[in-house]
Design a protein around this motif. Structure first.
Motif, short mmCIF file in Angstrom:
data_model
loop_
_atom_site.label_atom_id
_atom_site.label_comp_id
_atom_site.label_asym_id
_atom_site.label_seq_id
_atom_site.Cartn_x
_atom_site.Cartn_y
_atom_site.Cartn_z
N LEU A 47 46.95 9.81 -1.36
CA LEU A 47 45.94 9.07 -2.82
C LEU A 47 46.44 10.11 -3.84
N GLU A 48 47.55 11.00 -3.50
CA GLU A 48 48.44 12.37 -4.20
C GLU A 48 49.69 11.81 -4.49
N ALA A 49 49.87 11.11 -4.03
CA ALA A 49 51.58 10.53 -3.28
C ALA A 49 51.55 9.86 -5.23
N ILE A 99 44.35 1.47 -5.54
CA ILE A 99 43.33 1.12 -6.29
C ILE A 99 41.78 2.38 -6.36
N ARG A 100 42.04 2.55 -4.79
CA ARG A 100 41.23 3.56 -4.82
C ARG A 100 41.36 5.14 -4.85
N VAL A 129 42.18 5.06 -8.55
CA VAL A 129 41.77 4.45 -9.80
C VAL A 129 40.06 5.12 -8.94
N GLU A 130 39.33 3.66 -8.66
CA GLU A 130 37.88 3.47 -8.03
C GLU A 130 37.55 5.00 -7.95
N THR A 131 38.41 6.23 -7.04
CA THR A 131 37.47 7.97 -7.00
C THR A 131 37.71 8.24 -7.96
N HIS A 132 39.15 7.74 -8.81
CA HIS A 132 38.58 8.35 -10.48
C HIS A 132 37.45 7.87 -11.49
N LEU A 133 36.94 7.22 -11.40
CA LEU A 133 35.78 5.66 -12.01
C LEU A 133 34.69 6.66 -11.55
N GLU A 134 34.97 6.89 -10.25
CA GLU A 134 33.15 7.47 -9.52
C GLU A 134 32.90 8.61 -9.87
N ALA A 135 33.93 9.41 -10.20
CA ALA A 135 33.89 11.17 -11.36
C ALA A 135 33.79 10.57 -12.73
N ILE A 174 44.00 -6.18 -12.15
CA ILE A 174 44.81 -5.85 -10.16
C ILE A 174 43.95 -6.69 -8.89
N TYR A 175 42.32 -6.56 -9.74
CA TYR A 175 41.29 -7.13 -9.01
C TYR A 175 41.46 -8.93 -8.46
N MET A 176 41.62 -8.96 -10.05
CA MET A 176 42.05 -10.99 -10.12
C MET A 176 42.90 -11.09 -9.23
N ARG A 177 44.12 -10.59 -9.65
CA ARG A 177 45.16 -10.79 -8.79
C ARG A 177 45.11 -10.98 -7.32
#
Length: 375
Positions: A127-129, A140-141, A143-149, A163-166
């Motif tokens: 996740l830090e790469a 995606i994960r 970004v999702e982790t960032h949005l959770e916080a 990206i979700y659309m693609r």
């Protein structure tokens, strides 16, 4: 090395857990037999003392000794019969399974299904790469982790929505576009993105909510080709073919003749019975004098001439970059000459030049995709 050490320790612990109870039960069984025989021997000694002191008679002493002798023989015989059947054979079989079969089976399974030569890849490190070293799911994960916080970060929703659309996650895309609009405000790109997500949710039907999103996009940018096309599609689905034809004809007239959505418009106009616009004219070819001059040249001279023309075009665009058709010709020319890096550089420069022109960006992206230059 650390992995193999850990696996060895785990295997040893498992084997010890299997063999230790067997060893303990065998020891307990042997101790019980020895205790019984010791008790019987004490009783024999007591009988001898009683007979010597005259407490019991000779006949009674012989009978008691005979009974104790039979008990000692029975206990010793049972222990002897159990030892080879339970102790030796059973213990040896279990030991072979624990020491040989189990490790070999586990090792063979790991070598067949695992990847022992790969370095460890813990999730936190992945996740830090850096983005170019991560796959799409990890990005995606992140970004999702960032949005959770940070649930009010509209930019994060705007990044992940396309990206979700693609990936076909249309529900997540619609939700992300809605959040982006909520926190960043409406824009043609966000409204069109939301409309497309809602369109996919409904299986290609322009719902009232999707139509409202396209209308808001067109109100902010009257030249938005996507919003215009989908509003024409909404009119067609509402049973208004003339309105659809008017919308699509206007879009076709306003768009460049070689715009990537022109074939789609021609198909749509034909579907509602309207006259489609003519196809984009092909680029003019060389005249007879050019052909004759080129035929008299060697391959090296012709290649040098072509390169000179392409470099001249590039120099002109560096001074006056508003010619979108020139940029497209430059991209194609470098690609034909096998100069992929220069073709990509031309595409990048063209995107920078037309960063605020969605129509030009669409043409650049379409040609980049056709030439295999990436995005």
């Amino acid at each position: 090395m650390l992995l193999w050490t850990a696996l060895s320790l785990m295997t040893g612990a498992a084997i010890l857990a299997v063999l230790w109870p067997l060893r303990r039960r065998d020891a307990e069984a042997g101790s019980a037999v020895e205790a019984d025989i010791a008790v019987y021997r004490d009783q024999l000694a007591e009988i001898e003392r009683d007979r010597a002191s005259g407490l019991i008679g000779e006949a009674e002493g012989d009978a008691a000794r005979a009974e104790l002798g039979r008990r000692i023989l029975r206990v010793a015989g049972e222990a002897e019969m159990l030892r080879p059947a339970r102790s030796d054979l059973h213990r040896r079989a279990v030991a072979v399974i624990a020491l040989v079969v189990l490790p070999l089976t586990a090792g063979a399974t790991y070598l067949a299904l695992g990847s022992p030569e790969l370095d460890g890849q813990p999730l936190a490190a992945r996740l830090e790469a850096a983005p170019q070293q991560s796959d799409v799911a990890i990005l995606i994960r992140k970004v999702e982790t960032h949005l959770e916080a940070n649930p009010q970060d509209g930019r994060g929703y705007e990044v992940v929505a396309p990206i979700y659309m693609r990936l076909g996650r249309v529900d997540d895309a619609a939700r992300a576009w809605s959040n982006a609009i909520r926190y960043l405000g409406p824009s043609p790109q966000r409204q069109t993105g939301l409309g497309e997500a809602l369109l996919s949710q409904s299986g290609g039907v322009v719902t009232a909510e999707a139509k409202a999103a396209f209308q808001q996009a067109l109100a902010q940018d009257p030249d938005d080709p996507k919003a215009s096309y989908y509003l024409g599609l909404a009119a067609e689905q509402d049973g208004k073919p003339q309105e659809a034809a008017a919308i699509w004809s206007k879009l076709a007239a306003q768009s460049p003749a070689d715009a990537p959505w022109q074939p789609l418009l021609r198909t749509a106009l034909a579907r509602v019975g309207a006259t489609p616009p003519p196809a984009a004219p092909s680029a003019p070819g060389p005249n007879a004098a050019d052909v004759a001059a080129a035929q008299s040249m060697t391959p090296e001279e012709r290649n040098q001439m072509v390169r000179g023309m392409v470099e001249g075009l590039q120099q002109r665009l560096s001074q006056d970059g508003d010619d979108i058709d020139g940029w497209l010709r430059l991209m194609r020319a470098w690609s034909v000459l096998g100069e992929t890096a220069k073709a990509k550089a031309a595409a990048s420069d063209a995107r920078a030049q037309f960063a605020k022109d969605d129509g030009a960006l669409s043409r650049i992206d379409a040609l980049s995709s056709e030439l295999g230059l990436g995005s």
